[in-house]
Design an enzyme around this catalytic site. Structure first.
Site, PDB file in Angstrom:
ATOM      1  N   GLY A 158       0.708  -1.075   0.001  1.00 43.67           N
ATOM      2  CA  GLY A 158       0.001   0.268   0.077  1.00 43.67           C
ATOM      3  C   GLY A 158       1.016   1.214  -0.185  1.00 43.67           C
ATOM      4  O   GLY A 158       2.180   1.246   0.000  1.00 43.67           O
ATOM      5  N   HIS A 159       0.122   2.317   0.070  1.00 41.20           N
ATOM      6  CA  HIS A 159       0.768   3.727  -0.040  1.00 41.20           C
ATOM      7  C   HIS A 159       1.490   4.206   1.133  1.00 41.20           C
ATOM      8  O   HIS A 159       1.158   3.765   2.340  1.00 41.20           O
ATOM      9  CB  HIS A 159      -0.184   4.862  -0.417  1.00 41.20           C
ATOM     10  CG  HIS A 159      -1.313   4.893   0.599  1.00 41.20           C
ATOM     11  ND1 HIS A 159      -2.107   3.928   0.601  1.00 41.20           N
ATOM     12  CD2 HIS A 159      -1.527   5.940   1.315  1.00 41.20           C
ATOM     13  CE1 HIS A 159      -3.280   4.529   1.455  1.00 41.20           C
ATOM     14  NE2 HIS A 159      -2.754   5.748   2.015  1.00 41.20           N
TER      15      HIS A 159
END
Lengths: 334, 334, 334
Positions: B244-245
């Site tokens: 994920g980010h």
């Protein structure tokens, strides 16, 4: 580029300071450069925000009285009730200002029967088959493949290498990230009672994604077997999510990465689903329920409870799950 | 093609036998053909190795004294302290000898502002956008799409159909397998407290993969929301992994297939992560910890313990997990 | 288009009614239109079936005596011992009647040494490398990439954007859905005992998919490291499934979405595997066992029991798992 005044008006917030300052992008406080808009939703970060090279700040009501007077000369301040939300909307507004001139790249391959609004952009090597319809301002990413009879609304964004199987329908403002496959065959077979082998059950239904749905990179959503799979308005799917055939997902649902939803299950409005959750076939998750990461919902199970978090496999209310864990730890120790 | 002597020198090992024998490839003992190099890390397999049609053998110190004298006439023997490691390095050395002449395929589409080293290979239908930079000897696979401002170092290998979103940076010797999507938008939304709907939070940060990182087929790695996602030197990701980010992954980490790492989590150096592990957001896995397959790390949790295996959801030290299981089985039986 | 008589003969079922009625497609009862064939495997749905606009019905023996006499004038009735199976076979038979004229699209790129049967279809922007062989009537979807030495049998269907690494072999009637990656490198490294870093172990073996295998969208199957990965006749894989290197999967196995099989594991014939199951390396699932969704099989574990359902991590017989859950719930409550 937009003026800070245009931004404040768009997000319905109050502006303090010079309305003509120009904004080009958004950023975090720590990476801000001139021309950037930043946001603050915690009063402790205000000093750093004012000290940054950013050209404007969105902040909550807390920034109102003293801060403003002190800072007005420094940089414009936009006061919003939900500063994070206003910042998100400002970012979308700024991105719209940068959009390119529409064009169909000569390496794209369009069937003559496809009907594209003149404002559509089609990037390199995209393939658009017979009877496809695409609405205003939509962008079809490089290498994407749209099967026959696909319908795409306006302001949609397909990132590169998206595949839409025949008959898939996207309404307006749908975003599909790279590598996603929509409308593929469901996993349906009939076992021959004689030899034990499997025969493919027809998978010829359709898939509909309503307005404002977003689908993450490399996710897969199967069409209905004979009828339809549908994902309703405003629902967001993360990367590598799987949705099986005949599934119905409601409005404003969020589903985190690597979750899978098996055939014919129903997820009602405003459900929140963590990562790696597994929902077996013919289950029903009722409106507003929350499924913790990695939880598992057995076949035909109904999960009910707005705002209640469920966890574990099989999923139970998190209070029960944590109590079970504590009991086990206690017994293990004795 | 390399001589057995060149191979032995490259892997810093001792050669016994004819140094001029030529080697073209590596293989297992059972599938070996003339020209192949095989390896033995268990003395029991030595006789089969010598009996095979392979042209040379890498073995451990155990093969030194008697075996060598008897076998020297048969086929060259390369003695290495870590025979499996020497074999792996020999395989890479042999593969380098086979590399094709660099070329840009006429069906690839390059923006005029892209800057490619003259030794770069670009395969069919690849798309390379504005301001992309690619270093010496890198290979861009067929159908890959490199967004604006992507930077790729030297000796990188992108297999077919890789997508790099704008601004993604790969350092040197990075390998990306087919279908992987790097730099896609993180899963970040702001919920409107009024209507309950979701607004997209800006996902405009960057993604950096440092030297010698390898990413498996159809994996997805999101860029930072406003700042960066980074994977450090030597880390290896298997197929269908999701990152994920704003995640930070350290050096020499291995992550097996279908594992997911949620936003803003930190994985320190030399961590080992099994398949289908789920790491929730803002967690920290400290250096050298080992997460067993399917284990789950809750949000904000810190996992500490170099060399300690954790298992279960929520993850605990494996000793505790196995004790819990045994306790439950015992109580169930009574 | 087929006559109802042709359909009945093909599925070895008895026809009652006008044999010359023409059928174009299949559908569900609720979405049926004239020209459609529908099926009924529950007597309660017969009245709705007869009332629908469908042109013909496949039903079980239960529909035989009275229903037929009453309904013969209304629409043809095909009586089959396994009506669902007969319907599935009829759908495949009808789809065969619609197949397009074979052609190689001019934007596809074929190496001159590739050998394609004249009845093969190659869609837009596909890339076919040296020494590839493709058998009669196979279809290669748009944007697919077939590496050197790939062999594909007859009547195979590759949907768009499939990647086959070099040397991958598909036998006959294999279906690969969009975005799948077959023959990618396994996740194999050798750790340097000195520095703790990882060196890539050679991944140069092959992958073989036998007759009638189907692979779901965005799934990944690695080739053998030095030898082979093999999936045997009739086995079906859902979307986002991962199969590691050197795995052997038997005949008529079904594996639901997002399941992962680690390196060197063996799955015997007729095993049924739910979604998100994790099978660690060197495990063996013996013939006919059933693994419930999300269950986990530890490394080297042998699972034995034809028709027995296993669940949980580590997986145990479902009776035991449910008993464990009940025990825990009881103890938690006290």
């Amino acid at each position: 580029m937009r003026t800070v005044n245009e931004v404040a008006e768009r997000v319905h917030a109050r502006l303090h300071g010079d309305p003509n300052i120009e904004i080009t992008s958004v950023s975090s406080i720590s990476s801000a450069r001139p021309g950037d808009l930043i946001f603050v939703d915690d009063p402790r970060h205000l000093p750093a925000a004012f000290a940054s090279p950013a050209s404007a700040i969105i902040a909550g009501e807390f920034a109102k009285p003293t801060t403003n007077e002190a800072s007005a000369p420094l940089k414009p301040l936009i006061i919003a009730r939900q500063p994070r939300l206003a910042f998100a909307r400002a970012a979308i507004f700024l991105a719209q200002a940068q959009q390119a001139v529409p064009s169909v790249h000569p390496t794209a391959h369009l069937d003559p029967s496809a009907h594209l609004d003149p404002t559509v952009t089609v990037e390199e090597h995209a393939v658009i088959r017979g009877n496809v319809r695409i609405g205003a301002r939509s962008i079809i990413g490089a290498g994407s493949i749209l099967g026959p009879d696909v319908t795409i609304g306006s302001d949609c964004r397909l990132y590169p290498r998206v595949v839409l199987y025949p008959n898939t329908t996207l309404h307006d403002r749908v975003i599909i990230h790279a590598g996603a496959v929509l409308g593929s065959d469901g996993f349906g077979y009939v076992r021959d009672a004689g030899c034990g082998g499997y025969e493919k059950f027809p998978q010829i239904g359709r898939l509909v994604l309503e307005d404002d749905v977003e689908v993450g990179a490399n996710s897969t959503i199967d069409r209905g077997a004979l009828d339809e799979t549908r994902i309703r308005r405003g629902t967001k799917l993360d990367n590598l999510v799987h949705v099986g055939h005949n599934v119905s997902i409601g409005e404003d649902v969020v589903i985190a990465a690597q979750t899978g939803v098996s055939g014919s299950s129903v997820i009602e409005n405003q459900v929140i689903i963590g990562g790696q959750v597994g929902i077996a076939d013919h289950a029903r998750i009722e409106a507003g329920a929350i499924l913790g990461a990695q939880s598992g919902i057995p076949s035909k199970k109904v999960i009910r409870g707005k705002g209640i978090v469920f966890w574990g496999t099989p999923a139970r209310p998190i209070k029960q799950y944590l109590k079970d864990l504590a009991t086990l730890a206690r017994l293990s120790r004795t």
